[in-house]
Design a protein around this motif. Structure first.
Motif, PDB file in Angstrom:
ATOM      1  N   TYR A  99      11.228  -8.440  17.574  1.00 18.36           N
ATOM      2  CA  TYR A  99       9.941  -7.877  17.165  1.00 18.36           C
ATOM      3  C   TYR A  99       8.906  -8.307  18.187  1.00 18.36           C
ATOM      4  CZ  TYR A  99       6.437  -6.269  13.732  1.00 18.36           C
ATOM      5  OH  TYR A  99       5.438  -5.596  13.090  1.00 18.36           O
ATOM      6  N   ALA A 106      16.358  -5.381  12.524  1.00 20.91           N
ATOM      7  CA  ALA A 106      15.822  -5.443  13.890  1.00 20.91           C
ATOM      8  C   ALA A 106      16.364  -6.653  14.635  1.00 20.91           C
ATOM      9  CB  ALA A 106      14.293  -5.493  13.856  1.00 20.91           C
ATOM     10  N   ASP A 156       9.384   6.293   8.886  1.00 22.91           N
ATOM     11  CA  ASP A 156       8.853   5.241   9.758  1.00 22.91           C
ATOM     12  C   ASP A 156       9.985   4.404  10.355  1.00 22.91           C
ATOM     13  OD1 ASP A 156       9.711   3.434   7.802  1.00 22.91           O
ATOM     14  OD2 ASP A 156       7.709   3.058   7.025  1.00 22.91           O
ATOM     15  N   GLY A 157       9.607   3.433  11.185  1.00 24.41           N
ATOM     16  CA  GLY A 157      10.605   2.655  11.900  1.00 24.41           C
ATOM     17  C   GLY A 157      11.490   1.822  10.996  1.00 24.41           C
ATOM     18  N   ILE A 158      10.927   1.285   9.914  1.00 20.82           N
ATOM     19  CA  ILE A 158      11.718   0.441   9.017  1.00 20.82           C
ATOM     20  C   ILE A 158      12.768   1.261   8.278  1.00 20.82           C
ATOM     21  CG2 ILE A 158      11.610  -1.029   6.967  1.00 20.82           C
ATOM     22  CD1 ILE A 158       8.836  -1.955   7.985  1.00 20.82           C
ATOM     23  N   VAL A 215       6.929   0.936  14.489  1.00 26.40           N
ATOM     24  CA  VAL A 215       7.044   0.792  13.033  1.00 26.40           C
ATOM     25  C   VAL A 215       6.335   1.930  12.320  1.00 26.40           C
ATOM     26  CG1 VAL A 215       6.435  -0.614  11.042  1.00 26.40           C
ATOM     27  CG2 VAL A 215       7.303  -1.717  13.090  1.00 26.40           C
ATOM     28  N   THR A 231       5.546  -2.833  18.657  1.00 24.81           N
ATOM     29  CA  THR A 231       4.497  -2.263  17.838  1.00 24.81           C
ATOM     30  C   THR A 231       3.168  -2.984  18.033  1.00 24.81           C
ATOM     31  OG1 THR A 231       3.913  -1.713  15.536  1.00 24.81           O
ATOM     32  CG2 THR A 231       5.079  -3.781  15.907  1.00 24.81           C
ATOM     33  N   LEU A 252      15.489   2.113  10.665  1.00 24.46           N
ATOM     34  CA  LEU A 252      16.374   0.967  10.850  1.00 24.46           C
ATOM     35  C   LEU A 252      17.402   0.872   9.725  1.00 24.46           C
ATOM     36  CD1 LEU A 252      13.972  -1.874  12.016  1.00 24.46           C
ATOM     37  CD2 LEU A 252      16.233  -1.466  12.973  1.00 24.46           C
ATOM     38  N   ILE A 285      11.898  -3.789  17.890  1.00 20.23           N
ATOM     39  CA  ILE A 285      10.619  -3.259  17.420  1.00 20.23           C
ATOM     40  C   ILE A 285       9.538  -3.592  18.444  1.00 20.23           C
ATOM     41  CG2 ILE A 285       8.807  -3.484  15.687  1.00 20.23           C
ATOM     42  CD1 ILE A 285      11.170  -1.947  14.655  1.00 20.23           C
ATOM     43  N   ALA A 335      11.000  -5.306   8.591  1.00 17.27           N
ATOM     44  CA  ALA A 335      11.689  -4.844   9.803  1.00 17.27           C
ATOM     45  C   ALA A 335      12.887  -5.733  10.113  1.00 17.27           C
ATOM     46  CB  ALA A 335      10.715  -4.833  10.990  1.00 17.27           C
ATOM     47  N   THR A 357       4.740  -6.272   7.524  1.00 15.96           N
ATOM     48  CA  THR A 357       5.466  -5.328   8.357  1.00 15.96           C
ATOM     49  C   THR A 357       6.633  -6.017   9.052  1.00 15.96           C
ATOM     50  OG1 THR A 357       3.470  -4.024   8.775  1.00 15.96           O
ATOM     51  CG2 THR A 357       5.309  -3.735  10.301  1.00 15.96           C
TER      52      THR A 357
END
Length: 220
Positions: free
Chosen positions: A111, A108, A71-73, A65, A92, A76, A90, A103, A99
């Motif tokens: 998670y 995602a 960043d990861g979001i 993330v 993380t 995505l 995800i 996501a 967070t």
């Protein structure tokens, strides 16, 4: 054996996106000994991850993330806009609900925390590749308290009996193929039911549907 597109039979093609090289190296070392999983590439941030995902078309992306730059979001969200078919898992060290929720809203398929057992991680990759939604128990429990994610405007009465059956199986983590087998339906029919459920309940994905079902007592 690779086919004309370069894919290696039925092996699950995985892309690693994490800004820490030591993490990527550790993941690659473990995953490369899995007979049904192939690491096809790496990226050190979200921007590079998007480029590599479009280039390599992996089946599953392991995405951190918090990364510098994109960043990861955000990655995505952009992959969803590009209609990239990869399932994003995800992985993380960040556990805050602020967070987790974005996501999942961004698309995602699961998670997980980085302290997950390696064998469990391999199982998670297989699970999301099969179409399942995957959340560690503490993540799912935390999300059930998020009214904005689990309790939208839709109501159980809007669903037909068949849609309620499909929703129960979604909450149980079943893929469309497994739901089709369980209810003796075609996968196309199941996809239609899933689309109708998401539309009627004003949800954006299967993760939200699973949480909604639990929140409203439709599934355990």
């Amino acid at each position: 054996m690779a086919d004309s597109t370069g894919r290696s039979g039925s092996r699950i093609r995985v892309l690693l996106v994490d800004d820490h090289q030591v993490v990527r190296r550790g993941l690659r070392t473990f995953l490369e000994v899995q007979e049904d999983i192939e690491v096809v590439g790496e990226a050190s941030d979200g921007e590079e991850g998007i480029v590599r995902a479009e280039e390599l078309r992996p089946d599953v992306i392991l995405m951190d993330v918090k990364m510098p730059g994109t960043d990861g979001i955000e990655a995505l969200r952009r992959l969803r806009e590009l209609a990239n078919p990869a399932r994003v898992l995800i992985v993380t060290s960040f556990t805050e609900q602020r967070t987790v929720v974005p996501a999942l809203r961004a698309g995602a398929a699961g998670y997980l925390y980085k302290d997950i057992d390696p064998d469990a991680l391999a199982g998670a990759i297989r699970s999301v590749h099969a179409g399942h939604v995957l959340l560690q128990p503490e993540v799912a429990q935390a999300l059930l308290s998020q009214d904005d994610l689990a309790s939208p405007a839709g109501r159980p009465g809007a669903l037909t009996d068949r849609e309620r059956e499909v929703l129960c199986l979604i909450a149980d983590g079943r893929s469309n193929r497994e739901i089709a087998r369980a209810l003796v339906l075609s996968e196309k029919t199941v996809k239609t039911h899933v689309s109708n459920i998401l539309m009627k309940l004003d949800l954006s994905d299967r993760t939200q549907a699973a949480l909604w079902a639990v929140r409203h007592g439709i599934a355990d």
